[in-house]
Write a protein that holds these residues in place. Structure first.
Motif, PDB file in Angstrom:
ATOM      1  N   LEU A 265       0.813  -1.448  -0.056  1.00 17.98           N
ATOM      2  CA  LEU A 265       0.030  -0.142  -0.027  1.00 17.98           C
ATOM      3  C   LEU A 265       0.945   1.337  -0.025  1.00 17.98           C
ATOM      4  O   LEU A 265       1.698   1.306   0.775  1.00 17.98           O
ATOM      5  CB  LEU A 265      -0.778   0.045   1.245  1.00 17.98           C
ATOM      6  CG  LEU A 265      -1.912   0.900   1.109  1.00 17.98           C
ATOM      7  CD1 LEU A 265      -3.323   0.289   0.416  1.00 17.98           C
ATOM      8  CD2 LEU A 265      -2.610   0.939   2.704  1.00 17.98           C
ATOM      9  N   PRO A 266       0.644   2.208  -1.039  1.00 19.48           N
ATOM     10  CA  PRO A 266       1.506   3.449  -0.977  1.00 19.48           C
ATOM     11  C   PRO A 266       1.445   3.978   0.445  1.00 19.48           C
ATOM     12  O   PRO A 266       0.341   4.066   0.903  1.00 19.48           O
ATOM     13  CB  PRO A 266       0.919   4.278  -1.779  1.00 19.48           C
ATOM     14  CG  PRO A 266       0.384   3.168  -2.997  1.00 19.48           C
ATOM     15  CD  PRO A 266      -0.216   2.027  -1.987  1.00 19.48           C
ATOM     16  N   ALA A 267       2.724   4.282   0.852  1.00 16.94           N
ATOM     17  CA  ALA A 267       3.018   4.828   2.372  1.00 16.94           C
ATOM     18  C   ALA A 267       1.906   6.171   2.570  1.00 16.94           C
ATOM     19  O   ALA A 267       1.384   6.207   3.691  1.00 16.94           O
ATOM     20  CB  ALA A 267       4.345   4.872   2.757  1.00 16.94           C
TER      21      ALA A 267
ATOM     22  N   ILE B  32      -9.128   5.657  -5.250  1.00 17.81           N
ATOM     23  CA  ILE B  32     -10.227   5.150  -6.047  1.00 17.81           C
ATOM     24  C   ILE B  32     -10.852   4.452  -4.833  1.00 17.81           C
ATOM     25  O   ILE B  32     -10.771   3.407  -4.343  1.00 17.81           O
ATOM     26  CB  ILE B  32     -10.062   4.239  -7.190  1.00 17.81           C
ATOM     27  CG1 ILE B  32      -9.268   5.263  -8.295  1.00 17.81           C
ATOM     28  CG2 ILE B  32     -11.666   3.916  -7.748  1.00 17.81           C
ATOM     29  CD1 ILE B  32      -8.993   4.319  -9.479  1.00 17.81           C
ATOM     30  N   TRP B  33     -12.169   4.995  -4.687  1.00 16.27           N
ATOM     31  CA  TRP B  33     -13.159   4.410  -3.497  1.00 16.27           C
ATOM     32  C   TRP B  33     -14.252   3.838  -4.246  1.00 16.27           C
ATOM     33  O   TRP B  33     -15.391   4.366  -4.629  1.00 16.27           O
ATOM     34  CB  TRP B  33     -13.568   5.655  -2.708  1.00 16.27           C
ATOM     35  CG  TRP B  33     -13.701   5.435  -1.250  1.00 16.27           C
ATOM     36  CD1 TRP B  33     -13.097   5.402  -0.161  1.00 16.27           C
ATOM     37  CD2 TRP B  33     -14.776   4.687  -0.653  1.00 16.27           C
ATOM     38  NE1 TRP B  33     -13.494   5.179   0.958  1.00 16.27           N
ATOM     39  CE2 TRP B  33     -14.849   4.717   0.669  1.00 16.27           C
ATOM     40  CE3 TRP B  33     -16.297   4.231  -1.117  1.00 16.27           C
ATOM     41  CZ2 TRP B  33     -15.666   4.169   1.638  1.00 16.27           C
ATOM     42  CZ3 TRP B  33     -17.056   3.645  -0.272  1.00 16.27           C
ATOM     43  CH2 TRP B  33     -16.901   3.429   1.086  1.00 16.27           C
TER      44      TRP B  33
ATOM     45  N   ASP C 139       2.170   4.338  -8.750  1.00 14.79           N
ATOM     46  CA  ASP C 139       3.149   3.991  -8.044  1.00 14.79           C
ATOM     47  C   ASP C 139       2.273   4.905  -6.851  1.00 14.79           C
ATOM     48  O   ASP C 139       2.673   4.400  -5.769  1.00 14.79           O
ATOM     49  CB  ASP C 139       4.502   4.907  -8.088  1.00 14.79           C
ATOM     50  CG  ASP C 139       5.191   3.970  -9.296  1.00 14.79           C
ATOM     51  OD1 ASP C 139       5.208   2.877  -9.264  1.00 14.79           O
ATOM     52  OD2 ASP C 139       5.606   4.799 -10.028  1.00 14.79           O
ATOM     53  N   THR C 140       1.406   5.514  -6.871  1.00  5.69           N
ATOM     54  CA  THR C 140       0.877   6.366  -5.531  1.00  5.69           C
ATOM     55  C   THR C 140      -0.665   6.115  -5.303  1.00  5.69           C
ATOM     56  O   THR C 140      -1.156   6.317  -4.225  1.00  5.69           O
ATOM     57  CB  THR C 140       0.881   8.175  -5.951  1.00  5.69           C
ATOM     58  OG1 THR C 140       0.249   7.987  -7.297  1.00  5.69           O
ATOM     59  CG2 THR C 140       2.303   8.422  -5.920  1.00  5.69           C
ATOM     60  N   VAL C 141      -1.255   5.415  -6.400  1.00  2.00           N
ATOM     61  CA  VAL C 141      -2.829   5.218  -6.033  1.00  2.00           C
ATOM     62  C   VAL C 141      -2.949   4.238  -5.027  1.00  2.00           C
ATOM     63  O   VAL C 141      -2.237   3.111  -4.952  1.00  2.00           O
ATOM     64  CB  VAL C 141      -3.454   4.867  -7.316  1.00  2.00           C
ATOM     65  CG1 VAL C 141      -3.281   3.631  -8.039  1.00  2.00           C
ATOM     66  CG2 VAL C 141      -5.113   5.253  -7.492  1.00  2.00           C
ATOM     67  N   VAL C 142      -4.078   4.377  -4.135  1.00  2.00           N
ATOM     68  CA  VAL C 142      -4.460   3.634  -3.237  1.00  2.00           C
ATOM     69  C   VAL C 142      -6.395   3.362  -3.670  1.00  2.00           C
ATOM     70  O   VAL C 142      -6.689   4.040  -3.940  1.00  2.00           O
ATOM     71  CB  VAL C 142      -4.369   4.216  -1.921  1.00  2.00           C
ATOM     72  CG1 VAL C 142      -5.427   3.647  -0.892  1.00  2.00           C
ATOM     73  CG2 VAL C 142      -3.040   4.447  -1.706  1.00  2.00           C
TER      74      VAL C 142
END
Length: 451
Positions: free
Chosen positions: A34-36, A212-213, A242-245
């Motif tokens: 998970l991106p920090a 993205i929820w 690289d950054t999306v959660v």
């Protein structure tokens, strides 16, 4: 928690390392660190805004209750307030966003202490808050506001250095393509191929979201939604790889099992420390996520409840996503602003115990549920929700040493403490002026040199 620490360490190394290619299956996708930024952020604001903000009654599920379930109260409401034969589509032109000032929103959310904001780009009604090329005349550019709401808010948030999340419902209650696929037991995918997926790709490419929820997944399996191939593209080749959660609502049975962080359920409280990163979404209006014009004061969460939810969530390793529903004109009503600003004031003083913190070895004092712990490296924070009557705080979990130092966040100087007979500590708190109303909810003692 060891798994979480490893994930954070790997994520902190960032995109410099050659990223592995993810396969479109859960075993591969679930292994992505998970991106920090997400775990560090801790606090977000959720915004539910759409055509449902026009009737502004019951909840954001208005259309379903009215014409899906034929709920008598909703039918009566429409009869009394609107001309005979009114359709839901006729509400769209009244969704004006006349008073929507995205920079004001961004400033409010920043002052609330939020580090990220999630906007409904499309709820289950199918109306899109941007000019979706596959939502003809049922989007905010063609009708209603005649504005790109998703784009305007995104720009303002980024100017304020806030991360931007996009809520997106996979399904649409009354879309004929979706209803046809449902009729075929989801063996056909017309809706997914012509509507859901084109819109998701469009949102990512156009707005480059940090989060993205996903929602509206529960009626069909992830194989119907093509979730795994979308996520493989998102993680491998998208501009935000690289950054999306992402969350965990990608198909029936995925919730709490697959995806990025887990939401599990709305207003979820795990009770004990989960092994996987999670988020609690809550709403200032206890009865609805969308704006209701007939909301009354007791139905609005008070400051104490907000602080309690935040503290309990973060102590158990979660993020706290607090929702507001703006009016159809784009106003965040003053009572919501007041609550958000109260949260921000609390975080101005006590944020050191929240942002970028980690759960401690003990999350809650075993003698009471009014003392919760977080930590940062060797420093431990004890967050107490009620001020002790004798101004002496009893903590049984920390083990002090001769060099232990205790401070109260927002208060100058160190506090006196002594070893509690048996185990733990007795901390003498500063004298507070007597007041009929407690000055705030929740205080934090910072403990250095304890085990």
């Amino acid at each position: 928690m060891a798994a979480l620490a490893l994930l954070s360490a790997a994520a902190a190394l960032g995109p410099g390392l050659a990223s592995p290619r993810y396969r479109p299956d859960w075993a591969s996708l679930d292994a992505r660190p998970l991106p920090a930024w997400f775990d560090r952020a801790k606090v977000g604001v959720f915004v539910h805004w759409g055509v449902f903000s026009v009737p502004a009654w019951g909840s954001e599920w208005f259309w379903w209750h009215w014409q899906g379930q034929h709920d008598a109260a909703y039918e009566r409401f429409v009869r009394r307030r609107f001309p005979p034969g009114t359709t839901y589509a006729e509400f769209a032109p009244r969704f004006t966003a006349h008073d929507f000032q995205p920079r004001e929103w961004a400033r409010l959310f920043q002052r609330a202490g939020a580090r990220y904001v999630v906007l409904t780009t499309k709820h289950h009604e199918g109306f899109t808050n941007w000019g979706s090329p596959v939502s003809w005349n049922w989007n905010s550019v063609d009708t209603g506001p005649h504005r790109d709401l998703v784009g305007e808010l995104g720009e303002a948030l980024r100017e304020s250095n806030l991360r931007y999340g996009l809520y997106h419902s996979l399904m649409e209650w009354f879309n004929p393509l979706y209803l046809a696929d449902k009729q075929n037991d989801f063996k056909t995918q017309s809706f997914v191929l012509k509507k859901t997926m084109p819109e998701l790709y469009d949102l990512v490419l156009k707005y480059k979201p940090d989060l993205i929820w996903s929602d509206g997944d529960w009626e069909a399996p992830d194989s119907y939604w093509n979730s795994t191939s979308f996520l493989a593209w998102l993680y491998n080749d998208s501009p935000v790889k690289d950054t999306v959660v992402v969350n965990d609502r990608w198909g029936r049975g995925c919730s709490c099992r697959h995806g990025g962080f887990y939401n599990c359920a709305d207003k979820y409280r795990p009770g004990t420390l989960p092994e996987h990163k999670w988020e609690m979404c809550s709403s200032l209006d206890r009865l609805s996520w969308g704006y209701r014009s007939n909301m009354s004061l007791p139905e609005v969460m008070d400051e104490m409840s907000m602080i309690e939810e935040l503290v309990q969530t973060v102590s158990l390793g979660g993020n706290y996503l607090l929702n507001v529903g703006p009016t159809k004109e784009g106003v965040i009503v003053p009572i919501f602003q007041e609550r958000l600003l109260a949260l921000g004031r609390w975080l101005d003083t006590n944020g050191e115990a929240i942002y970028e913190s980690q759960p401690w070895r003990v999350q809650m004092e075993n003698t009471t549920d009014t003392v919760w712990y977080t930590s940062k490296g060797p420093v431990v924070f004890a967050i107490f929700l009620l001020w002790p009557r004798d101004s002496v705080l009893h903590l049984s979990s920390p083990i002090p040493s001769p060099g232990t130092q205790v401070t109260l966040l927002g208060f100058a100087g160190t506090l006196e403490w002594q070893k509690q007979p048996g185990k733990g500590m007795l901390i003498t708190l500063p004298y507070m002026l007597p007041s009929p109303v407690p000055p705030q909810s929740g205080w934090v003692v910072k403990l250095e040199g304890v085990k």
